[in-house]
Design a protein around this motif. Structure first.
Motif, PDB file in Angstrom:
ATOM      1  N   LEU A 176       0.827  -1.201   0.000  1.00 28.97           N
ATOM      2  CA  LEU A 176       0.000   0.000   0.000  1.00 28.97           C
ATOM      3  C   LEU A 176       0.867   1.258   0.000  1.00 28.97           C
ATOM      4  CD1 LEU A 176      -2.868  -0.954   2.488  1.00 28.97           C
ATOM      5  CD2 LEU A 176      -2.981  -0.833  -0.004  1.00 28.97           C
ATOM      6  N   ASN A 177       1.985   1.207   0.705  1.00 28.72           N
ATOM      7  CA  ASN A 177       2.919   2.325   0.700  1.00 28.72           C
ATOM      8  C   ASN A 177       3.468   2.562  -0.717  1.00 28.72           C
ATOM      9  OD1 ASN A 177       4.574   4.316   2.204  1.00 28.72           O
ATOM     10  ND2 ASN A 177       6.269   3.012   1.552  1.00 28.72           N
ATOM     11  N   CYS A 178       3.755   1.471  -1.412  1.00 32.40           N
ATOM     12  CA  CYS A 178       4.218   1.567  -2.802  1.00 32.40           C
ATOM     13  C   CYS A 178       3.135   2.152  -3.701  1.00 32.40           C
ATOM     14  CB  CYS A 178       4.628   0.187  -3.318  1.00 32.40           C
ATOM     15  SG  CYS A 178       6.122  -0.484  -2.575  1.00 32.40           S
ATOM     16  N   VAL A 179       1.905   1.720  -3.501  1.00 29.41           N
ATOM     17  CA  VAL A 179       0.790   2.196  -4.334  1.00 29.41           C
ATOM     18  C   VAL A 179       0.589   3.700  -4.147  1.00 29.41           C
ATOM     19  CG1 VAL A 179      -1.717   2.086  -4.654  1.00 29.41           C
ATOM     20  CG2 VAL A 179      -0.389  -0.023  -4.445  1.00 29.41           C
ATOM     21  N   LEU A 180       0.666   4.169  -2.895  1.00 30.31           N
ATOM     22  CA  LEU A 180       0.510   5.602  -2.647  1.00 30.31           C
ATOM     23  C   LEU A 180       1.642   6.386  -3.306  1.00 30.31           C
ATOM     24  CD1 LEU A 180      -0.810   8.035  -1.401  1.00 30.31           C
ATOM     25  CD2 LEU A 180       0.304   7.491   0.781  1.00 30.31           C
ATOM     26  N   THR A 181       2.864   5.902  -3.187  1.00 31.06           N
ATOM     27  CA  THR A 181       4.003   6.564  -3.817  1.00 31.06           C
ATOM     28  C   THR A 181       3.820   6.623  -5.329  1.00 31.06           C
ATOM     29  OG1 THR A 181       5.480   5.755  -2.075  1.00 31.06           O
ATOM     30  CG2 THR A 181       6.504   6.530  -4.102  1.00 31.06           C
ATOM     31  N   MET A 182       3.373   5.505  -5.901  1.00 36.04           N
ATOM     32  CA  MET A 182       3.158   5.451  -7.341  1.00 36.04           C
ATOM     33  C   MET A 182       2.036   6.400  -7.776  1.00 36.04           C
ATOM     34  SD  MET A 182       0.872   3.598  -9.612  1.00 36.04           S
ATOM     35  CE  MET A 182       0.546   1.999  -8.855  1.00 36.04           C
ATOM     36  N   ALA A 183       0.964   6.488  -6.987  1.00 39.24           N
ATOM     37  CA  ALA A 183      -0.139   7.396  -7.318  1.00 39.24           C
ATOM     38  C   ALA A 183       0.336   8.853  -7.293  1.00 39.24           C
ATOM     39  CB  ALA A 183      -1.294   7.192  -6.340  1.00 39.24           C
ATOM     40  N   ILE A 184       1.168   9.200  -6.297  1.00 37.99           N
ATOM     41  CA  ILE A 184       1.727  10.552  -6.228  1.00 37.99           C
ATOM     42  C   ILE A 184       2.587  10.822  -7.465  1.00 37.99           C
ATOM     43  CG2 ILE A 184       3.347  12.025  -4.967  1.00 37.99           C
ATOM     44  CD1 ILE A 184       2.386  10.631  -2.391  1.00 37.99           C
ATOM     45  N   ALA A 185       3.384   9.835  -7.862  1.00 38.32           N
ATOM     46  CA  ALA A 185       4.241   9.994  -9.035  1.00 38.32           C
ATOM     47  C   ALA A 185       3.410  10.171 -10.302  1.00 38.32           C
ATOM     48  CB  ALA A 185       5.159   8.780  -9.170  1.00 38.32           C
ATOM     49  N   MET A 186       2.314   9.434 -10.420  1.00 34.77           N
ATOM     50  CA  MET A 186       1.443   9.581 -11.587  1.00 34.77           C
ATOM     51  C   MET A 186       0.817  10.971 -11.622  1.00 34.77           C
ATOM     52  SD  MET A 186      -0.388   5.816 -11.871  1.00 34.77           S
ATOM     53  CE  MET A 186      -1.105   6.129 -13.493  1.00 34.77           C
ATOM     54  N   LEU A 187       0.444  11.482 -10.450  1.00 35.68           N
ATOM     55  CA  LEU A 187      -0.108  12.831 -10.373  1.00 35.68           C
ATOM     56  C   LEU A 187       0.919  13.863 -10.832  1.00 35.68           C
ATOM     57  CD1 LEU A 187      -2.283  14.858  -9.575  1.00 35.68           C
ATOM     58  CD2 LEU A 187      -1.471  14.688  -7.204  1.00 35.68           C
ATOM     59  N   ILE A 188       2.162  13.694 -10.374  1.00 37.80           N
ATOM     60  CA  ILE A 188       3.240  14.593 -10.797  1.00 37.80           C
ATOM     61  C   ILE A 188       3.450  14.473 -12.306  1.00 37.80           C
ATOM     62  CG2 ILE A 188       5.713  15.070 -10.629  1.00 37.80           C
ATOM     63  CD1 ILE A 188       5.585  14.081  -7.738  1.00 37.80           C
ATOM     64  N   GLY A 189       3.437  13.235 -12.805  1.00 36.47           N
ATOM     65  CA  GLY A 189       3.671  12.998 -14.221  1.00 36.47           C
ATOM     66  C   GLY A 189       2.621  13.620 -15.114  1.00 36.47           C
ATOM     67  N   VAL A 190       1.396  13.719 -14.607  1.00 38.19           N
ATOM     68  CA  VAL A 190       0.318  14.338 -15.388  1.00 38.19           C
ATOM     69  C   VAL A 190       0.364  15.858 -15.267  1.00 38.19           C
ATOM     70  CG1 VAL A 190      -2.181  14.563 -15.606  1.00 38.19           C
ATOM     71  CG2 VAL A 190      -1.179  12.318 -15.185  1.00 38.19           C
ATOM     72  N   ALA A 191       0.630  16.347 -14.051  1.00 36.72           N
ATOM     73  CA  ALA A 191       0.545  17.783 -13.788  1.00 36.72           C
ATOM     74  C   ALA A 191       1.715  18.566 -14.371  1.00 36.72           C
ATOM     75  CB  ALA A 191       0.451  18.030 -12.281  1.00 36.72           C
ATOM     76  N   ALA A 193      -5.151  12.447  -9.718  1.00 33.04           N
ATOM     77  CA  ALA A 193      -4.326  12.109 -10.879  1.00 33.04           C
ATOM     78  C   ALA A 193      -5.194  11.773 -12.086  1.00 33.04           C
ATOM     79  CB  ALA A 193      -3.408  10.937 -10.541  1.00 33.04           C
ATOM     80  N   PHE A 194      -6.269  11.031 -11.850  1.00 33.48           N
ATOM     81  CA  PHE A 194      -7.160  10.670 -12.956  1.00 33.48           C
ATOM     82  C   PHE A 194      -7.849  11.903 -13.532  1.00 33.48           C
ATOM     83  CE2 PHE A 194     -11.594   9.713 -14.182  1.00 33.48           C
ATOM     84  CZ  PHE A 194     -11.307   9.063 -15.380  1.00 33.48           C
ATOM     85  N   LEU A 195      -8.323  12.802 -12.660  1.00 39.05           N
ATOM     86  CA  LEU A 195      -8.992  14.007 -13.133  1.00 39.05           C
ATOM     87  C   LEU A 195      -8.033  14.866 -13.950  1.00 39.05           C
ATOM     88  CD1 LEU A 195     -11.110  14.989  -9.990  1.00 39.05           C
ATOM     89  CD2 LEU A 195     -11.919  13.949 -12.118  1.00 39.05           C
ATOM     90  N   ALA A 196      -6.782  14.954 -13.494  1.00 38.87           N
ATOM     91  CA  ALA A 196      -5.793  15.726 -14.230  1.00 38.87           C
ATOM     92  C   ALA A 196      -5.489  15.072 -15.578  1.00 38.87           C
ATOM     93  CB  ALA A 196      -4.510  15.850 -13.407  1.00 38.87           C
TER      94      ALA A 196
END
Length: 268
Positions: free
Chosen positions: A157-172, A259-262
């Motif tokens: 779950l810690n990995c998933v949260l880190t990955m979700a943050i990275a995806m948000l950064i990657g989109v934004a 991240a999805f909305l962005a």
């Protein structure tokens, strides 16, 4: 769902070929093997102990490094999932195909999550196997399996949260160099700069929202002895950790939705 699975499998295969995965995985596995080999010397020094030293000493010795290296993997995989494809123009090609944007986004998320789950399970299994070989087994196999399964799930779950943050950064952020600098800065700030006291005085209980690392390690031991300390019954630990686990899951959902909305509103 029919559109998500092919994208997930393709993303899984694509990320598996990234050299950074092999390099960081090799470093992590080497650390786990060294820890297992040293267990024969280190663990007996803690005997006698009320806790099961197999978990308290052997497994917990690798918790920081396992979390750190898997967070690094998760961050850079999350960045590569969207940002790299955008920089190469392959994301634009993918979005011109008859697939929904949500299928692309959640397909990538699912594919990376599958890889992170495999890496997490493999890491914990290798850690436990090395300790078993060089030192011996736990006092209670049943209790150890429950705690190790929970431990594996929390790291995942810690990995998933880190990955979700990275995806948000990657989109934004559009520039891939800027993305890598921001992602690397976040990792350094989180793991190598002591901010716990500062956050506690400034934010109080809100510190857990800001510091993912602090929230993760608080879940492991919310009130002193934690998940890997067998003197604390598992049920008692779970009751103490439940509010923090709930906050962790909510944070994953919120970051993923953002991240999805962005991504959905991106003109790429």
């Amino acid at each position: 769902m029919s559109g998500v699975l092919p994208i997930a499998m393709n993303e899984f295969s694509r990320i598996m070929r990234q050299p950074i995965i092999l390099v960081i995985a090799a470093i992590l596995f080497l650390i786990l093997l060294i820890n297992g080999a040293s267990s024969a010397q280190v663990i007996p020094e803690f005997l006698p102990d009320k806790d099961d030293v197999f978990l308290k000493v052997g497994v917990s010795n690798t918790m920081y490094y396992t979390s750190l290296f898997l967070s690094v993997v998760s961050m850079f995989i999350g960045v590569l999932s969207i940002a790299e494809e955008r920089s190469r123009g392959t994301l634009r090609v993918l979005l011109t195909k008859p697939v929904f944007r949500k299928d692309v986004f959640f397909g990538k998320f699912l594919g990376i999550s599958m890889l992170l789950l495999i890496l997490t399970v493999t890491s914990v299994t290798l850690c436990v196997s090395a300790i078993l070989i060089f030192y011996g087994g736990p006092l209670s196999l049943q209790d150890a399996l429950v705690r190790l399964s929970t431990y594996t799930l929390l790291i995942f779950l810690n990995c998933v949260l880190t990955m979700a943050i990275a995806m948000l950064i990657g989109v934004a952020v559009k520039n891939i160099l800027g993305i890598l600098m921001l992602a690397g800065s976040l990792l350094c700030f989180e793991w190598f700069i002591s901010i716990e006291d500062w956050l506690s005085s400034l934010l109080g209980s809100l510190k857990y929202i800001i510091s993912q690392k602090m929230l993760f390690f608080t879940i492991m031991g919310p009130k002193g002895p934690g998940l890997l300390h067998t003197t604390m019954p598992y049920q008692v630990w779970l009751e103490d950790a439940a509010p923090y686990i709930t906050a962790f899951l909510l944070e994953i959902i919120v970051v993923l939705v953002l991240a999805f909305l962005a991504f959905n509103g991106d003109d790429e």
